[in-house]
Design a protein around this motif. Structure first.
Motif, PDB file in Angstrom:
ATOM      1  N   VAL A   1       0.839  -1.202   0.000  1.00  0.00           N
ATOM      2  CA  VAL A   1       0.000   0.000   0.000  1.00  0.00           C
ATOM      3  C   VAL A   1       0.874   1.252   0.000  1.00  0.00           C
ATOM      4  O   VAL A   1       0.646   2.192  -0.771  1.00  0.00           O
TER       5      VAL A   1
ATOM      6  N   ILE B   1      -5.392   3.164   6.927  1.00  0.00           N
ATOM      7  CA  ILE B   1      -5.445   1.744   6.573  1.00  0.00           C
ATOM      8  C   ILE B   1      -4.686   0.947   7.625  1.00  0.00           C
ATOM      9  O   ILE B   1      -3.514   1.223   7.888  1.00  0.00           O
TER      10      ILE B   1
ATOM     11  N   THR C   1      -3.407  -2.665   8.365  1.00  0.00           N
ATOM     12  CA  THR C   1      -3.171  -4.017   7.857  1.00  0.00           C
ATOM     13  C   THR C   1      -2.535  -4.927   8.902  1.00  0.00           C
ATOM     14  O   THR C   1      -2.389  -6.124   8.661  1.00  0.00           O
TER      15      THR C   1
ATOM     16  N   ALA D   1      -9.939   1.800   6.478  1.00  0.00           N
ATOM     17  CA  ALA D   1      -9.982   0.422   5.992  1.00  0.00           C
ATOM     18  C   ALA D   1      -9.382  -0.502   7.046  1.00  0.00           C
ATOM     19  O   ALA D   1      -8.225  -0.338   7.437  1.00  0.00           O
TER      20      ALA D   1
ATOM     21  N   PHE E   1      -9.031  -4.818   8.094  1.00  0.00           N
ATOM     22  CA  PHE E   1      -8.915  -6.062   7.338  1.00  0.00           C
ATOM     23  C   PHE E   1      -9.612  -7.213   8.043  1.00  0.00           C
ATOM     24  O   PHE E   1      -9.409  -7.458   9.231  1.00  0.00           O
TER      25      PHE E   1
ATOM     26  N   ILE F   1     -11.855  -4.867   4.412  1.00  0.00           N
ATOM     27  CA  ILE F   1     -11.237  -5.442   3.219  1.00  0.00           C
ATOM     28  C   ILE F   1     -11.082  -6.944   3.438  1.00  0.00           C
ATOM     29  O   ILE F   1     -10.544  -7.382   4.458  1.00  0.00           O
TER      30      ILE F   1
ATOM     31  N   VAL G   1      -3.904  -6.615  -3.897  1.00  0.00           N
ATOM     32  CA  VAL G   1      -4.711  -6.305  -2.711  1.00  0.00           C
ATOM     33  C   VAL G   1      -4.537  -4.842  -2.317  1.00  0.00           C
ATOM     34  O   VAL G   1      -5.503  -4.146  -1.991  1.00  0.00           O
TER      35      VAL G   1
ATOM     36  N   THR H   1      -7.413  -2.063  -2.236  1.00  0.00           N
ATOM     37  CA  THR H   1      -7.669  -1.439  -0.938  1.00  0.00           C
ATOM     38  C   THR H   1      -7.714   0.082  -1.080  1.00  0.00           C
ATOM     39  O   THR H   1      -8.607   0.748  -0.548  1.00  0.00           O
TER      40      THR H   1
ATOM     41  N   CYS I   1     -10.862   2.688  -0.491  1.00  0.00           N
ATOM     42  CA  CYS I   1     -10.776   3.858   0.396  1.00  0.00           C
ATOM     43  C   CYS I   1     -11.304   5.118  -0.269  1.00  0.00           C
ATOM     44  O   CYS I   1     -11.864   5.989   0.407  1.00  0.00           O
TER      45      CYS I   1
END
Length: 452
Positions: free
Chosen positions: A263, A309, A311, A358, A360, A403, A431, A435, A439
């Motif tokens: 990302v 985000i 993750t 976001a 996961f 996600i 991915v 993602t 967003c």
């Protein structure tokens, strides 16, 4: 024919008497939004739909307009007052459409689980005729009874269908049906196709509906719909969201490896201001002070945050009987509590200017997997968390989604499952790309599938 439009008429004037709720059922909250908003989302996102006309009751027009303005539905062109019956409301909807060659889809506002494939089938059928109904096969035996409640007939189930909406028409044909019906006030039909057939204006082609396209009529239906929303995910293709990231500010937690690292690389290459943190850099998402400080510094440096985000995650495989509580607590702390911390602190940083979050989840959220039961439980919790917070955050224009990538080639995957065939795994860059697309889409409260 270049002026022919595809127009959805949403019937939202029902009172919900059978439902028994204090507000009409189209305004009840479901998976983070009102039922009406979910229905409007379907048509707003369908690329073939040009306009949407909403028919509401006079008492609820102000509320409907507030919903439209808040959510920013661009395709809604008119909100008109309907009548006391479905037929009167449909007549009001077609009266608001100028021209007789348009393709019109009439849909109940309280069918929020409509899918795009059903809309496509209706539109394609209008290339062949002037009237279309949507239906699914009758799964139960249907009986015809006498006034004394005795069986009069048992029709052949193979030729029976259960009607749904949307129903689709050429606008001129539907307009003529309602004009004829004005002179027959006692005419009893249950839908627009019934009018078309009654006046022999056209054959009605029947296309396949969808078993999940339920109508919310009784209180149990809202619970069923909520469960379907929880289990049904949506894909956002790259390009649906705005990937013009130049000048955007994106904070990534869990940025040192795997999807988080991808990302950061993609967003940086696209010109975004990227703040990349992880436990390796001293920011544990379980530490609310560290998370809060990271977000505050991002706002101070760039003026606002556009996306956050998270993750970061931990997976420990093995039978639960063989895991000590420190391993169990570690997964719950990072996967669930950490996500809660990030969501809460990100909301505080975004509540003035809006933005997107976001988190996961995993395919194991739909059914727990043996040998990683705790991980599965935390990922199911993420989905519920996102649905709940989407409703809390919506008035502040803060969006939040879960996600849900398929098996992805990441260090965590290799550590737990070994080396697997590359063709069986998603690439982390794919991915990451989707993602970022999610967003910067308008989705909120949704599970976003990312598939091979």
């Amino acid at each position: 024919m270049s002026d022919v439009k595809k127009i959805a008429v949403i019937l939202a004037s029902g009172s919900g008497i059978r439902f028994g709720a204090p507000v009409p059922k189209q305004f009840l909250k479901l998976a983070g939004k009102t039922v009406l908003e979910h229905t409007l989302d379907v048509f707003e996102r369908h690329p073939a739909i040009d306009e949407v006309v909403i028919v509401g009751s006079a008492d609820n027009l102000l509320l409907i307009n507030e919903i439209i303005n808040r959510a920013g539905y661009r395709k809604v062109t008119k909100v008109v007052s309907g009548g006391t019956t479905r037929q009167q409301s449909s007549a009001a909807g077609i009266a608001a459409i100028l021209g007789d060659d348009h393709k019109v889809l009439v849909h109940d506002a309280v069918r929020p689980l409509l899918d795009h494939a059903t809309i496509d089938r209706c539109l394609h059928a209008l290339e062949r005729g002037d009237a279309v109904d949507t239906a699914i096969p009758a799964s139960d035996t249907v009986i015809q009874v006498t006034p004394e409640s005795r069986i009069a007939n048992i029709p052949d189930r193979s030729v029976l269908r259960l009607g749904q909406t949307p129903q689709a028409f050429r606008s001129g044909v539907l307009r003529k049906a309602h004009e004829l019906a004005k002179s027959a006030p006692d005419l009893m039909v249950t839908d627009d196709c019934g009018l078309i057939l009654h006046y022999s204006l056209s054959d009605v082609e029947v296309v396949a509906g969808d078993v999940n396209n339920i109508k919310i009529t009784y209180p149990s239906d809202i619970y069923l719909a909520d469960r379907i929303f929880q289990l049904r995910a949506r894909r956002i293709g790259v390009g649906e969201g705005d990937l013009a990231l130049a000048g955007k500010t994106i904070v990534v937690f869990g940025a040192s490896r795997g999807i988080g690292k991808s990302v950061c690389e993609i967003a940086t290459a696209a010109g975004a201001n990227v703040i990349a943190v992880s436990r390796a850099s001293g920011v544990d998402i379980c530490d609310e002070k560290a998370v809060r400080t990271t977000l505050r510094e991002a706002v101070e440096s760039y003026g606002r945050i556009d996306a956050v985000i998270a993750t970061a995650g931990i997976l420990r495989t093995g039978l639960i009987a063989g895991q000590n509580y420190s391993i169990i607590d570690e997964q719950i702390a990072t996967n669930l509590r950490g996500s809660i911390v990030v969501a809460r602190e990100a909301f505080e940083a975004m509540r003035e200017a809006g933005g997107s979050i976001a988190l996961f989840t995993s395919s194991s959220y739909t059914r727990g997997r043996a040998r990683y039961s705790v991980y599965s439980a935390t990922k199911a919790a993420i989905v519920n968390l996102v649905q709940a917070l989407s409703e809390e955050f919506l008035p502040f224009h803060v969006r939040i989604n879960a996600i849900n990538p398929e098996r992805t080639a990441t260090p965590m995957r290799i550590e737990n499952f070994g080396v697997e065939p590359a063709e069986a795994l998603l690439d982390a860059n794919v991915v990451a790309q989707e993602t970022l697309s999610a967003c910067f889409s308008q989705s909120t409260g949704e599970v976003i599938d990312i598939r091979l």
